[in-house]
Design a protein around this motif. Structure first.
Motif, PDB file in Angstrom:
ATOM      1  N   ILE A   8      24.269  -1.789 -42.196  1.00  0.00           N
ATOM      2  CA  ILE A   8      24.201  -3.246 -42.214  1.00  0.00           C
ATOM      3  C   ILE A   8      24.989  -3.734 -41.002  1.00  0.00           C
ATOM      4  O   ILE A   8      26.223  -3.676 -40.991  1.00  0.00           O
ATOM      5  CB  ILE A   8      24.808  -3.845 -43.503  1.00  0.00           C
ATOM      6  CG1 ILE A   8      24.269  -3.119 -44.745  1.00  0.00           C
ATOM      7  CG2 ILE A   8      24.548  -5.333 -43.561  1.00  0.00           C
ATOM      8  CD1 ILE A   8      22.800  -3.268 -44.975  1.00  0.00           C
ATOM      9  N   MET A  14      25.405 -12.491 -46.618  1.00  0.00           N
ATOM     10  CA  MET A  14      24.107 -11.943 -47.006  1.00  0.00           C
ATOM     11  C   MET A  14      24.055 -10.448 -46.783  1.00  0.00           C
ATOM     12  O   MET A  14      23.513  -9.699 -47.596  1.00  0.00           O
ATOM     13  CB  MET A  14      22.986 -12.642 -46.225  1.00  0.00           C
ATOM     14  CG  MET A  14      21.597 -12.319 -46.761  1.00  0.00           C
ATOM     15  SD  MET A  14      21.419 -12.685 -48.533  1.00  0.00           S
ATOM     16  CE  MET A  14      21.485 -14.483 -48.492  1.00  0.00           C
ATOM     17  N   GLY A  15      24.635  -9.978 -45.675  1.00  0.00           N
ATOM     18  CA  GLY A  15      24.655  -8.547 -45.412  1.00  0.00           C
ATOM     19  C   GLY A  15      25.386  -7.782 -46.491  1.00  0.00           C
ATOM     20  O   GLY A  15      24.955  -6.698 -46.904  1.00  0.00           O
ATOM     21  N   VAL A  18      23.199  -7.348 -49.589  1.00  0.00           N
ATOM     22  CA  VAL A  18      22.235  -6.251 -49.421  1.00  0.00           C
ATOM     23  C   VAL A  18      22.941  -4.911 -49.608  1.00  0.00           C
ATOM     24  O   VAL A  18      22.448  -4.017 -50.308  1.00  0.00           O
ATOM     25  CB  VAL A  18      21.567  -6.315 -48.038  1.00  0.00           C
ATOM     26  CG1 VAL A  18      20.672  -5.108 -47.812  1.00  0.00           C
ATOM     27  CG2 VAL A  18      20.756  -7.597 -47.900  1.00  0.00           C
ATOM     28  N   ALA A  67      19.728  -2.736 -40.760  1.00  0.00           N
ATOM     29  CA  ALA A  67      19.517  -4.097 -41.249  1.00  0.00           C
ATOM     30  C   ALA A  67      20.401  -5.029 -40.417  1.00  0.00           C
ATOM     31  O   ALA A  67      21.632  -4.916 -40.442  1.00  0.00           O
ATOM     32  CB  ALA A  67      19.872  -4.204 -42.730  1.00  0.00           C
ATOM     33  N   GLY A  69      22.066  -8.379 -39.786  1.00  0.00           N
ATOM     34  CA  GLY A  69      22.438  -9.561 -40.551  1.00  0.00           C
ATOM     35  C   GLY A  69      23.319 -10.527 -39.795  1.00  0.00           C
ATOM     36  O   GLY A  69      23.996 -11.352 -40.408  1.00  0.00           O
ATOM     37  N   SER A  94      15.180  -7.141 -40.132  1.00  0.00           N
ATOM     38  CA  SER A  94      15.849  -8.373 -39.719  1.00  0.00           C
ATOM     39  C   SER A  94      16.105  -9.291 -40.904  1.00  0.00           C
ATOM     40  O   SER A  94      15.191  -9.609 -41.670  1.00  0.00           O
ATOM     41  CB  SER A  94      14.991  -9.116 -38.694  1.00  0.00           C
ATOM     42  OG  SER A  94      15.470 -10.454 -38.539  1.00  0.00           O
ATOM     43  N   LEU A  95      17.362  -9.731 -41.034  1.00  0.00           N
ATOM     44  CA  LEU A  95      17.740 -10.738 -42.026  1.00  0.00           C
ATOM     45  C   LEU A  95      17.986 -12.082 -41.349  1.00  0.00           C
ATOM     46  O   LEU A  95      18.507 -13.006 -41.976  1.00  0.00           O
ATOM     47  CB  LEU A  95      19.025 -10.306 -42.750  1.00  0.00           C
ATOM     48  CG  LEU A  95      19.016  -8.944 -43.438  1.00  0.00           C
ATOM     49  CD1 LEU A  95      20.397  -8.634 -44.001  1.00  0.00           C
ATOM     50  CD2 LEU A  95      17.980  -8.917 -44.533  1.00  0.00           C
ATOM     51  N   CYS A  96      17.636 -12.189 -40.080  1.00  0.00           N
ATOM     52  CA  CYS A  96      17.963 -13.365 -39.270  1.00  0.00           C
ATOM     53  C   CYS A  96      16.926 -14.473 -39.460  1.00  0.00           C
ATOM     54  O   CYS A  96      15.780 -14.336 -39.021  1.00  0.00           O
ATOM     55  CB  CYS A  96      18.043 -12.985 -37.794  1.00  0.00           C
ATOM     56  SG  CYS A  96      19.235 -11.678 -37.433  1.00  0.00           S
ATOM     57  N   SER A 130      12.961 -12.117 -52.271  1.00  0.00           N
ATOM     58  CA  SER A 130      12.915 -11.579 -50.912  1.00  0.00           C
ATOM     59  C   SER A 130      11.474 -11.479 -50.448  1.00  0.00           C
ATOM     60  O   SER A 130      10.646 -10.834 -51.099  1.00  0.00           O
ATOM     61  CB  SER A 130      13.572 -10.195 -50.859  1.00  0.00           C
ATOM     62  OG  SER A 130      14.914 -10.242 -51.300  1.00  0.00           O
TER      63      SER A 130
END
Length: 270
Positions: A8, A14-15, A18, A67, A69, A94-96, A130
């Motif tokens: 991560i 948020m990271g 996860v 991942a 973040g 990508s969590l961006c 998600s």
């Protein structure tokens, strides 16, 4: 999935969700890496989850799945830093918010598979939503890996990438809308003479019960609303005031604003 090392990069709020979900699902902690800017944050993550905190380059070198973040405006700098360490076979998730998969693909070695995911904060209690979108080089196998990564956080759905900004507006930012509604109900209850704690319990449990009923009954929201609304009753009077004050228009405008902001973030990050 349990045999793969997951990193991560940018384990913020948020990271970390996860990361925690991954460990909760049984993924070995010694196969989870994290990066953090501050030493105190790094110590926090290690103490809380038993994971190893490393540099961005070490994470990119050691992990099979990365991942990302970090904040969208920081993503370009991070990708430039790790690009030479991203070898064939690694998957980028990508969590961006707002950033398309092409933003990552253009900064990483040719052919690097990228998956874009928009999740939300109910991940903290195992009830996230998600939405997963594969980039040009991502296969069904890569999508399955991302699905395994996010299923411990709640529900998952696959959507075409062009719908991701709309997903951000509806479910990514969505929890805040509901918190605002519940906050308004609590304040109204206090104004009507209820003790604040009682008003909170009434509003929160009503929100939880209504959400579960909506999910589990399969009924349309309008049908469930009508079932509560007696002719000339209290609910009808309340709904009339909400409509008179433009509730539907306010929500439509709000989600449009979130959608536009997601597109602006992508433009600013180029």
């Amino acid at each position: 999935m349990s045999e793969q090392t997951v990193a991560i990069i940018g384990a913020g709020k948020m990271g970390e969700l996860v990361l925690a979900g991954l460990i909760r699902s049984g993924h070995p902690a010694d196969r989870v890496l994290a990066t953090a800017r501050r030493p105190d944050r790094a110590a926090e993550l290690t103490e809380r989850h038993g994971v190893t905190v490393v540099t961005n380059i070490e994470a990119a070198t050691r992990a099979d799945v990365l991942a990302i973040g970090v904040k969208p405006l920081d993503a370009g700098k991070v990708l430039d830093e790790i690009s030479s360490s991203v070898t064939p076979g690694k998957l980028i998730v990508s969590l961006c918010a707002g950033l398309p998969t092409s933003f990552f693909a253009n900064r990483l070695p040719e052919g690097t598979p990228v998956i874009r995911v928009m999740t939300n904060t109910p991940a903290m209690v195992g009830h996230a939503m998600s939405a997963i979108s594969p980039g040009d080089h991502a296969t069904d196998e890569h999508v399955a890996i991302a699905d395994d990564l996010f299923k411990p956080l709640g529900a998952t759905v696959r959507v075409p990438e062009y719908q991701q900004d709309a997903v951000t507006a509806v479910s990514g930012s969505g929890p805040a809308y509901f918190y605002l509604v519940v906050e308004a109900m609590i304040e109204a209850g206090v104004l009507l003479g209820l003790p604040r704690q009682t008003a909170r319990e009434l509003a929160v449990q009503t929100a939880v019960g209504s959400a579960l009923m909506l999910r589990d009954s399969g009924g349309h929201p309008a049908e469930l609303r009508e079932a509560v609304t007696s002719p000339a009753g209290t609910t009808a009077a309340a709904l009339r005031e909400l409509e008179r004050n433009g509730l539907r228009t306010a929500f439509s405008d709000a989600l449009s604003a979130a959608h536009s902001r997601a597109q602006q973030i992508a433009a600013q990050a180029k």
